[in-house]
Write an enzyme that holds these catalytic residues in place. Structure first.
Site, PDB file in Angstrom:
ATOM      1  N   GLU A   1       0.887  -1.172   0.000  1.00  0.00           N
ATOM      2  CA  GLU A   1       0.000   0.000   0.000  1.00  0.00           C
ATOM      3  C   GLU A   1       0.917   1.212   0.000  1.00  0.00           C
ATOM      4  O   GLU A   1       1.493   1.542   1.042  1.00  0.00           O
ATOM      5  CB  GLU A   1      -0.836   0.060   1.290  1.00  0.00           C
ATOM      6  CG  GLU A   1      -1.828  -1.036   1.477  1.00  0.00           C
ATOM      7  CD  GLU A   1      -2.946  -0.979   0.486  1.00  0.00           C
ATOM      8  OE1 GLU A   1      -3.074   0.022  -0.261  1.00  0.00           O
ATOM      9  OE2 GLU A   1      -3.706  -1.946   0.449  1.00  0.00           O
TER      10      GLU A   1
ATOM     11  N   CYS B   1      -2.332   8.652   2.531  1.00  0.00           N
ATOM     12  CA  CYS B   1      -2.156   8.230   1.136  1.00  0.00           C
ATOM     13  C   CYS B   1      -3.426   8.486   0.328  1.00  0.00           C
ATOM     14  O   CYS B   1      -3.362   8.826  -0.846  1.00  0.00           O
ATOM     15  CB  CYS B   1      -1.770   6.758   1.084  1.00  0.00           C
ATOM     16  SG  CYS B   1      -2.926   5.679   1.953  1.00  0.00           S
TER      17      CYS B   1
HETATM   18  O1  LIG Z   1      -1.787   6.614   4.153  1.00  0.00           O
HETATM   19  C1  LIG Z   1      -2.796   5.870   4.041  1.00  0.00           C
HETATM   20  C2  LIG Z   1      -3.918   6.113   4.915  1.00  0.00           C
HETATM   21  C3  LIG Z   1      -5.015   5.105   4.825  1.00  0.00           C
HETATM   22  C4  LIG Z   1      -6.078   5.474   5.757  1.00  0.00           C
HETATM   23  C5  LIG Z   1      -7.199   4.510   5.739  1.00  0.00           C
HETATM   24  O2  LIG Z   1      -7.017   3.313   5.548  1.00  0.00           O
HETATM   25  O3  LIG Z   1      -8.338   4.927   5.979  1.00  0.00           O
END
Ligand SMILES: O=CCCCC(=O)O
Length: 453
Positions: A229, A263
């Site tokens: 991710e 992100c």
């Molecule tokens: O940086 C990534 C954040 C993901 C937040 C989420 O999963 O809601």
């Protein structure tokens, strides 16, 4: 003896110092984790469910304590930190309730007397996790992994070791057997040998592109599965027929929650030229009203960024873009790790705030004349995590959804994760999926069983 010190980014003072695990301790933790796997995979779903529900209760019961640690370690406003802990409880409850059904054998009709797919856990999975959602990103991995019979070993970002230790404690307090979930207090220089350890069977990483690329190369060399991710630069595509007030509410949240350090934040606002002036004026008004301040105050919405060097990096992206012709409509100033909520207009594709990921409270605004242009602007990013489209014409937006090169399309909503839906990206945002019935199967051996009489 190596140590790691975390600094409270709001006060600039030391929060805590941790003694790093030695090479010998790391090997020992992994060995014990591997041993635990063989008994853990035999436990019933009923037993795992009971423990996972207890983890959820522990999170809810002590949410203030857990939230305070993250706020002091990385500056997240306390109300958002509490919401994060509650979301972790939700994902535990979701998988406690659903894992068994999701991992049932799948019968497949073939020439055999009987054939089916069995889902079997792989073993010890290493999770390399970032600081921006210090609990959520770990639970997003750990809840399905443990429910599936896998074992988790966490290498967390070095500024959130307190949160990392709390996560280990939560599983312990919930009654999980020793070594089902362990935190390694180590720097990134230790990751290569951990992945190479034969007892580590797979790796999940949430973090930057370079970190993902490095981890995936080492795992690839050792033939170990990875889920990545990585970054994102989501567009917020605002059509001229949208509900302007509602859209602004959602866009402001999409960009500025978590002080913009996400992100999946909506980083690039693409707005139809015909409404751009009215829309931007109203949006600026709302951004101006966001309350910055002490992250420990309940009504603070914008805290500090997690580290001063990250704020400096953001400042450089903003200044470079202004030099290239972007207009500073709001904010732009930095003080230590604090960065003002900022809006840049007149942004074009060649500017840093458009073609790089901006990991902080900076929104770039670009206008478009046609929907084709909006799609092209959105897709021009090297990332592909998600996009939000705002319009009253749902049918049309749904038809356009497939033209966006993304892991997710949200219509009239910010891109957000939900335990019930798959989460992940394409292009340089990574691969694999977390959450839902898709996420829980990532670290499973899909074993084919074929029987003839
Ligand atoms: O940086 C990534 C954040 C993901 C937040 C989420 O999963 O809601």
């Amino acid at each position: 003896m190596a140590t790691t010190t975390s600094i409270n980014p709001y006060t600039g003072k030391e929060f805590k110092t941790y003694k790093n695990h030695s090479k010998k301790e790391i090997e020992d933790i992994i060995l014990k984790a591997d041993r635990r796997f063989y008994s853990w995979r035999e436990t019933s779903f009923t037993e795992r469910k009971k423990l996972m529900m207890a983890a959820a209760s522990e999170l809810r019961k002590n949410k203030q304590e857990y939230a305070e640690t993250m706020t002091q370690e990385m500056g997240k406003p306390i109300s958002q930190a509490i919401a994060e802990v509650e979301k972790c409880a939700w994902v535990c409850e979701y998988y406690a309730e659903n894992a068994e059904a999701q991992l049932q054998n799948e019968t497949v009709k073939t020439d055999a007397y009987k054939s089916y797919v069995r889902y079997e856990p792989l073993g010890v999975v290493l999770a390399v996790m970032p600081w921006n959602y210090p609990y959520w990103q770990v639970f997003r991995f750990a809840a399905p992994a443990l429910m599936a019979g896998n074992i988790g070993v966490l290498k967390h970002a070095s500024n959130v070791f307190g949160s990392a230790m709390n996560i280990e404690k939560i599983f312990k307090k919930a009654g999980f057997p020793d070594n089902c979930f362990t935190t390694l207090l180590v720097g990134s220089d230790a990751v290569e040998s951990i992945i190479e350890n034969e007892k580590i069977k797979a790796v999940t990483l949430t973090g930057s592109g370079p970190a993902g690329s490095s981890v995936a190369s080492i795992a690839g060399k050792n033939i170990k599965k990875t889920v990545l991710e990585l970054g994102g630069s989501n567009a917020l595509v605002v059509m001229k027929d949208c509900d302007i007030e509602k859209t602004i509410d959602v866009c402001v949240q999409a960009r500025y929650q978590n002080t913009g350090q996400s992100c999946i934040a909506g980083k690039r606002l693409l707005v139809d030229e015909s409404i751009a002036s009215d829309f931007t004026a109203k949006l600026l008004q709302q951004v101006r009203e966001l309350k910055s301040g002490d992250p420990m105050d309940e009504d603070t919405y914008i805290g500090t960024m997690a580290r001063e060097d990250l704020a400096e990096e953001l400042e450089k992206q903003v200044n470079d873009s202004i030099k290239s012709g972007a207009k500073l409509a709001l904010g732009g100033k930095r003080q230590n790790a604090y960065f003002e909520p900022t809006v840049l207009t007149n942004v074009t594709k060649d500017m840093a705030v458009f073609n790089e990921e901006t990991f902080g409270p900076v929104l770039s605004v670009t206008t478009f004349e046609t929907i084709e242009e909006a799609i092209e602007l959105s897709n021009t990013s090297r990332f592909g995590l998600g996009v939000s489209i705002f319009t009253e014409n749902i049918d049309e937006a749904e038809k356009l959804a497939f033209q966006f090169e993304e892991g997710a399309v949200f219509i009239n909503e910010l891109v957000k994760s939900d335990p019930r839906l798959p989460f992940g990206g394409i292009k340089e945002s990574g691969y694999g999926r977390e959450l839902s019935q898709h996420g829980i199967k990532e670290f499973m051996n899909r074993k084919t069983v074929y029987i003839n009489k």
